[in-house]
Design an enzyme around this catalytic site. Structure first.
Site, PDB file in Angstrom:
ATOM      1  N   ASP A   1       0.835  -1.202   0.000  1.00 22.99           N
ATOM      2  CA  ASP A   1       0.000   0.000   0.000  1.00 22.99           C
ATOM      3  C   ASP A   1       0.866   1.246   0.000  1.00 22.99           C
ATOM      4  OD1 ASP A   1      -2.052  -1.713   0.114  1.00 22.99           O
ATOM      5  OD2 ASP A   1      -2.762  -1.162   2.132  1.00 22.99           O
ATOM      6  N   ALA A   2       1.961   1.189   0.760  1.00 24.29           N
ATOM      7  CA  ALA A   2       2.820   2.368   0.905  1.00 24.29           C
ATOM      8  C   ALA A   2       3.446   2.739  -0.442  1.00 24.29           C
ATOM      9  CB  ALA A   2       3.913   2.097   1.933  1.00 24.29           C
TER      10      ALA A   2
ATOM     11  N   TYR B   1       2.287   1.926  -3.416  1.00 25.76           N
ATOM     12  CA  TYR B   1       1.208   2.387  -4.295  1.00 25.76           C
ATOM     13  C   TYR B   1       0.916   3.865  -4.007  1.00 25.76           C
ATOM     14  CZ  TYR B   1      -3.348   2.663  -6.584  1.00 25.76           C
ATOM     15  OH  TYR B   1      -4.384   3.027  -7.391  1.00 25.76           O
TER      16      TYR B   1
ATOM     17  N   SER C   1     -33.769  -7.901 -21.243  1.00 24.24           N
ATOM     18  CA  SER C   1     -33.793  -8.733 -20.037  1.00 24.24           C
ATOM     19  C   SER C   1     -33.683 -10.197 -20.441  1.00 24.24           C
ATOM     20  CB  SER C   1     -35.056  -8.461 -19.239  1.00 24.24           C
ATOM     21  OG  SER C   1     -36.158  -8.576 -20.080  1.00 24.24           O
TER      22      SER C   1
ATOM     23  N   GLU D   1     -22.757 -18.863 -16.686  1.00 23.88           N
ATOM     24  CA  GLU D   1     -22.175 -17.791 -15.853  1.00 23.88           C
ATOM     25  C   GLU D   1     -23.051 -17.575 -14.630  1.00 23.88           C
ATOM     26  OE1 GLU D   1     -22.477 -14.415 -18.475  1.00 23.88           O
ATOM     27  OE2 GLU D   1     -21.418 -15.488 -20.044  1.00 23.88           O
TER      28      GLU D   1
ATOM     29  N   ARG E   1     -28.816   0.792 -16.807  1.00 25.14           N
ATOM     30  CA  ARG E   1     -29.714   0.173 -17.768  1.00 25.14           C
ATOM     31  C   ARG E   1     -30.959   1.035 -18.002  1.00 25.14           C
ATOM     32  NH1 ARG E   1     -33.935  -3.870 -17.225  1.00 25.14           N
ATOM     33  NH2 ARG E   1     -33.972  -5.196 -19.067  1.00 25.14           N
TER      34      ARG E   1
ATOM     35  N   TYR F   1     -18.156  -6.760 -12.990  1.00 23.08           N
ATOM     36  CA  TYR F   1     -17.878  -7.970 -13.762  1.00 23.08           C
ATOM     37  C   TYR F   1     -18.511  -7.834 -15.140  1.00 23.08           C
ATOM     38  CZ  TYR F   1     -15.968 -10.574  -9.847  1.00 23.08           C
ATOM     39  OH  TYR F   1     -15.174 -10.993  -8.828  1.00 23.08           O
TER      40      TYR F   1
ATOM     41  N   LYS G   1     -26.096 -19.351 -21.846  1.00 24.29           N
ATOM     42  CA  LYS G   1     -26.145 -18.696 -23.157  1.00 24.29           C
ATOM     43  C   LYS G   1     -25.653 -19.681 -24.205  1.00 24.29           C
ATOM     44  CE  LYS G   1     -25.048 -14.368 -20.853  1.00 24.29           C
ATOM     45  NZ  LYS G   1     -24.032 -13.353 -20.546  1.00 24.29           N
TER      46      LYS G   1
HETATM   47  S1  IVH Z   1     -26.733 -11.287 -20.112  1.00 23.48           S
HETATM   48  C1  IVH Z   1     -29.649  -9.949 -23.509  1.00 23.48           C
HETATM   49  N1  IVH Z   1     -25.381 -12.276 -18.106  1.00 23.48           N
HETATM   50  O1  IVH Z   1     -29.709  -9.939 -15.562  1.00 23.48           O
HETATM   51  C2  IVH Z   1     -29.472 -10.233 -22.075  1.00 23.48           C
HETATM   52  N2  IVH Z   1     -27.116 -10.733 -17.633  1.00 23.48           N
HETATM   53  O2  IVH Z   1     -32.482 -10.160 -16.842  1.00 23.48           O
HETATM   54  C3  IVH Z   1     -28.200  -9.677 -21.560  1.00 23.48           C
HETATM   55  N3  IVH Z   1     -27.377 -10.250 -15.254  1.00 23.48           N
HETATM   56  O3  IVH Z   1     -30.241  -6.669 -15.984  1.00 23.48           O
HETATM   57  C4  IVH Z   1     -27.944 -10.037 -20.180  1.00 23.48           C
HETATM   58  N4  IVH Z   1     -25.745 -11.548 -14.536  1.00 23.48           N
HETATM   59  O4  IVH Z   1     -27.829  -7.113 -15.451  1.00 23.48           O
HETATM   60  C5  IVH Z   1     -26.383 -11.459 -18.475  1.00 23.48           C
HETATM   61  N5  IVH Z   1     -24.078 -13.235 -16.444  1.00 23.48           N
HETATM   62  C6  IVH Z   1     -25.060 -12.404 -16.809  1.00 23.48           C
HETATM   63  C7  IVH Z   1     -25.812 -11.662 -15.887  1.00 23.48           C
HETATM   64  C8  IVH Z   1     -26.849 -10.845 -16.325  1.00 23.48           C
HETATM   65  C9  IVH Z   1     -26.699 -10.690 -14.178  1.00 23.48           C
HETATM   66  C10 IVH Z   1     -28.524  -9.318 -15.187  1.00 23.48           C
HETATM   67  C11 IVH Z   1     -28.381  -8.166 -16.151  1.00 23.48           C
HETATM   68  C12 IVH Z   1     -29.777  -7.826 -16.580  1.00 23.48           C
HETATM   69  C13 IVH Z   1     -30.587  -8.971 -16.089  1.00 23.48           C
HETATM   70  C14 IVH Z   1     -31.323  -9.553 -17.260  1.00 23.48           C
END
Ligand code: IVH
Length: 675
Positions: free
Chosen positions: A35-36, A38, A84, A115, A138, A225, A291
Site C-alpha cells: 500500500d505504501a 502504491y 432482459s 455464468e 440500464r 464484472y 447462453k
Molecule cells: S446477459 C440480452 N449475463 O440480468 C441479455 N445478464 O435479466 C443480456 N445479469 O439486468 C444479459 N448476470 O444485469 C447477463 N451473467 C449475466 C448476468 C446478467 C446478471 C442481469 C443483467 C440484466 C438482467 C437480465
C-alpha cells in the site's frame, strides 16, 4: 529512472504503472505492491499533474476520485437496447429451453456458456480509441442514466483498454456490485459514523452508484464484472466464451466461475455446483445464466419481445418475502423454553407457503423491533425454520402494537425465569407444566422416537388434561377401560392404540435415548451414545468425562446428558419404562455393528424409491450406523436414487460418488445386518 526524463514521459510511465497495480489488485486479485509503495506512486503522479496541468489525462488514475456533484444525471440512449432474460425456476423449464434450442438449431447437443447471475446493477461502458468515454445504467432498457464519473471511481473498470488488439470502438456490458466482505466493512464503517446501514450488497451498490456526488461513490467499494460485448457482432469471434476471454485481455474483470458445458445435463450440473457453493462465493448471485455459446447460433435464434431466445436465467427460489405479522404468540417447548412466534399472513417463500416464523426470544423481538401488525421480511433458506429478518419500518401503521413477553407461562400460569447468562426464558414448572408434558409425550411417541402410531396431539391433550398420563411410563399402564372414557375413542381405536403401545416396547437403544427428550440429544447423538455404550445402564452411569469420550460429544452436551440422568425423577421414569417391558435387544447387535458396510458412511436420498418411504430408508440406514444428510458434498459416500432424482444425482456423478438404487441399498444394509 523517471527523474531524468521529461515530465510528460514521467507522468505516462506512472499512469501505466499505477493502473497495472490496480488491475493486479482489483481484477486479478493478486496484489503486486505494498500500500505504501502504491500511495507513493500515486502522490508522485498527483504532484506532477498539479505542477503541469497540461499533463492531465482522462485515463489518469488520479481521475478515479470523483469530481463536482451533479444536480441530476443526464440521459443516455443505448446503442442497442439493454434487454432482459427469460427466467426459469424448475429443472423441467430448463430442459424445455434446451429442447426448444436444439430443435430450432437442428442439433441434438448444444454447447452453452454458463455464468453466475450477478445480483447487482447492469451497466454499459463505451470505449473510444481505447478510452472510457461513457458509462450508463440500464434504465428502462432503451435510455439509462449517465453515471460515467461514478463508474470511473470503480477501480476494476479499466479507464484505458489494455493490449494492442483492442478495437477502436467497444461497448462492454456487465454488472456493478459490492462484494460481500466489502459490504460488511462498509456497513461497519457506516454504523461507526452513524450513517445509513444498507440492507444488502445490492442496495449498497445501487445507492453508491446512483450518488450525485461522485466523491461519495469513490469512497464506496464497488466492483464490476463484464458479461457481454458488442464485438460479438464483429464477426471476429465464433463463441461468446471467446469474447469474454478477449475482454480479460483488454483488462476487464470476468468471473472465473464461468464454464462451457454441453446440453441440459451440463447446465444443470453447473447450477447444482454453483448452488452448493453459493454462500462461499465472494458476491451475491440470484441464479445462473445459460447462453448458447456459438454466436452464429445466437443469431439464428434471435429475440422474442424483450429477451433473447438463446439465453436463460435459471434462478434460485426467492428466499425472502414480505408479509404482515398478524399476531405474536408464545410457544412453550418440551424443555420449557418460551419462544415468541410470529403468525403471518400466508406468503410464498423459496417455493413454500409460510405462515409462522420464529422470533427466537424476547431480545430478538426487541432488537428487530417487531410490532404486531408490522410488515416484515421473512426468510427461509434451505430447510431451516422461517425467520423474521427485519421490519419494513416505512410500512408500520398507527395501530401496530408492541410485543410484551408474558411473565407467566402461557400454558400453566407458572412463573417464568431467565438465567442471567441466557436469552431464553423458561417455564419453571418442569413436567408439571402440561405444555412440557404434552410436548414431551408427543416427542416420546413420535415416529423417529419410540413410535406409537395413533398417539396424536388431540389424544395427548385429553390424557394429560384428565391426569391419566404424567410421564411416558404411564402410557404403558393405559387400559381398555381408561381409554373408553375418552372422546372419539371407539373400541377399535382403543384396540389399535393399545396394540401400538405394546409394539413400541420392542425398540432400539438409540430410539429410546432419543425419545427421552434430553435437551441437547437429537437423533444422531442418541445413536452415537447407543453405539458407544451399548446399554442404557452404561449411559446413565457415565459422568461428563466418560461422555466426552464419545465421538462428536463435547462438554456442553456431555454436561446436559449427565445432568439429565443425575435427576432422580428422570431415572425413575427410565426405570418405570424398563419395568413396563420396554426392551431394546437390537441395541447390543448395533453396538457391535461397526464392521458393516454402511457403518459410519454418509448417505443422501433423492427421488422416490419403489418400496421404502424416505423415513423408512433413513431409519434402516441409521440402524446400520450410517448417517443421512440432505445435500451431496465431497463427504457423501453414497447417493441413493429413486425415480426423478434431479440435481443430486447429477452432482453425485460429478463428484464420482457411488450411486445406489433401492435394491443396491438393501443389499448394502443386508451386508451390515448380517455381520
Ligand atoms: S446477459 C440480452 N449475463 O440480468 C441479455 N445478464 O435479466 C443480456 N445479469 O439486468 C444479459 N448476470 O444485469 C447477463 N451473467 C449475466 C448476468 C446478467 C446478471 C442481469 C443483467 C440484466 C438482467 C437480465
Amino acid at each position: 529512472m523517471a527523474e531524468s526524463s521529461a515530465p510528460g514521459e514521467q507522468a505516462a510511465a506512472l499512469r501505466v504503472q499505477i493502473e497495472q497495480h490496480n488491475h493486479s489488485y482489483y481484477v486479478l486479485d493478486q496484489p503486486t505492491v505494498s500500500d505504501a509503495e502504491y500511495d507513493r506512486l500515486f502522490r508522485e503522479l498527483q504532484a506532477l499533474e498539479l505542477a503541469f496541468p497540461e499533463l492531465l489525462r482522462p485515463d489518469s488514475p488520479t481521475q478515479r476520485v470523483g469530481g463536482a456533484p451533479l444536480a441530476a444525471f443526464n440521459e443516455v440512449r443505448h446503442a442497442t437496447p439493454m434487454l432482459s432474460l427469460n427466467n426459469a425456476f424448475e429443472q423441467e423449464e430448463v430442459e424445455a429451453f434446451d429442447r426448444r434450442v436444439a430443435e430450432a438449431l437442428g442439433s441434438p447437443l448444444i454447447e452453452y456458456a454458463t455464468e453466475p447471475k450477478y445480483d447487482g446493477l447492469a451497466v454499459s461502458l463505451v470505449y473510444e480509441n481505447g478510452l472510457l468515454v461513457s458509462g450508463a445504467t440500464r434504465g428502462d432498457g432503451t435510455t439509462g442514466e449517465d453515471v460515467t464519473t461514478n463508474l470511473r471511481t470503480v477501480r476494476s473498470i479499466p479507464l484505458r483498454l489494455h493490449g494492442r488488439h483492442a478495437p477502436a470502438s467497444l461497448e462492454v456490458r456487465g454488472e456493478v456490485l459490492m462484494l460481500k466482505a466489502d459490504f460488511a466493512r462498509l456497513n461497519e464503517r457506516q454504523a461507526q459514523l452513524g450513517e445509513k446501514i444498507f440492507a444488502n450488497p445490492r442496495n449498497a451498490a445501487a445507492g453508491s452508484l446512483r450518488q450525485l456526488d461522485p466523491r461519495i461513490t469513490a469512497t464506496r467499494p464497488l466492483t464490476f464484472y463484464a458479461y457481454g460485448t458488442d464485438v460479438a457482432a464483429s464477426g471476429l469471434y465464433t463463441r461468446h466464451s471467446e469474447t469474454l476471454d478477449a475482454l480479460t485481455q483488454w483488462g476487464f474483470p470476468v468471473t472465473r466461475e464461468r464454464r462451457v458445458v454441453i446440453g441440459s445435463a451440463g447446465v444443470l450440473a453447473y447450477f447444482a455446483d454453483i448452488g452448493a457453493r453459493r454462500s462461499q462465493l465472494p458476491f451475491d448471485i440470484d441464479g445462473v445464466v445459460y447462453k448458447v455459446n456459438l454466436l452464429a447460433a445466437q443469431n439464428t435464434l434471435g429475440f422474442v419481445s424483450r429477451a433473447p431466445r438463446f439465453a436463460l436465467a435459471h434462478k434460485f427460489p426467492a428466499e425472502e418475502a414480505e408479509t404482515v405479522v398478524e399476531a405474536i404468540e408464545v410457544q412453550v417447548g418440551r424443555t420449557g423454553a418460551l419462544t415468541p412466534v410470529a403468525r403471518l399472513a400466508p406468503v410464498l417463500v423459496g417455493g413454500v407457503t409460510v405462515t409462522n416464523a420464529t422470533l427466537h426470544n424476547e431480545d430478538e423481538v426487541r432488537r428487530k423491533d417487531v410490532h404486531i401488525g408490522d410488515t416484515v421480511v421473512v426468510r427461509r433458506a434451505g430447510d431451516v425454520i422461517p425467520e423474521v429478518v427485519r421490519v419494513v419500518a416505512e410500512k408500520r401503521g398507527a395501530d401496530a402494537q408492541p410485543f410484551i413477553m408474558p411473565l407467566q407461562c402461557p400454558v400453566c400460569g407458572s412463573d417464568t425465569s431467565k438465567a442471567e447468562d441466557e436469552v431464553i426464558a423458561r417455564c419453571t414448572a418442569g413436567l408439571y407444566c402440561p405444555a412440557q408434558r404434552k410436548q414431551a409425550l408427543l416427542h416420546f411417541a413420535s415416529r423417529r422416537a419410540i413410535e406409537i402410531e395413533g398417539l396424536g396431539d388431540k389424544l395427548v391433550d385429553q390424557l394429560v388434561d384428565r391426569q391419566l398420563v404424567h410421564t411416558p411410563a404411564d402410557l404403558y399402564r393405559l387400559t381398555r377401560e381408561t381409554l373408553a372414557g375418552l372422546e372419539r375413542m371407539a373400541e377399535k381405536s382403543a384396540t389399535n392404540l393399545l396394540a401400538a403401545i405394546e409394539k413400541s416396547k420392542q425398540t432400539t437403544l438409540a430410539r429410546f435415548i432419543f425419545a427421552l427428550g434430553i435437551r441437547t440429544v437429537g437423533e444422531s447423538t442418541a445413536q452415537d451414545l447407543a453405539r458407544y455404550f451399548g446399554n442404557i445402564e452404561a449411559v446413565m452411569g457415565a459422568d461428563d468425562t466418560a461422555l466426552q469420550q464419545v465421538p462428536d460429544i463435547g462438554p456442553v452436551v456431555a454436561h446436559s446428558i449427565a445432568g439429565f440422568f443425575g435427576e432422580p425423577h428422570n431415572r425413575s421414569v427410565v426405570q418405570a419404562l424398563l419395568d413396563a417391558g420396554v426392551r431394546f435387544e437390537q441395541a447390543a447387535a448395533l453396538a457391535l455393528d461397526t464392521a458393516g458396510a454402511a457403518y459410519g458412511k454418509t448417505f443422501v436420498l433423492t427421488g422416490a424409491l419403489p418400496t421404502l418411504s424416505r423415513d423408512a430408508a433413513t431409519q434402516r440406514i441409521r440402524d446400520c450406523g450410517g448417517k443421512v444428510t440432505g445435500s451431496v458434498s465431497k463427504k457423501t459416500d453414497f447417493v441413493v436414487c429413486g425415480a426423478d432424482p434431479g440435481s443430486k444425482q447429477v452432482k453425485a456423478v460429478e463428484f464420482g460418488i457411488a450411486i445406489l438404487d433401492e435394491a443396491g441399498l438393501l443389499n448394502l444394509l443386508g451386508q451390515s445386518e448380517k455381520k
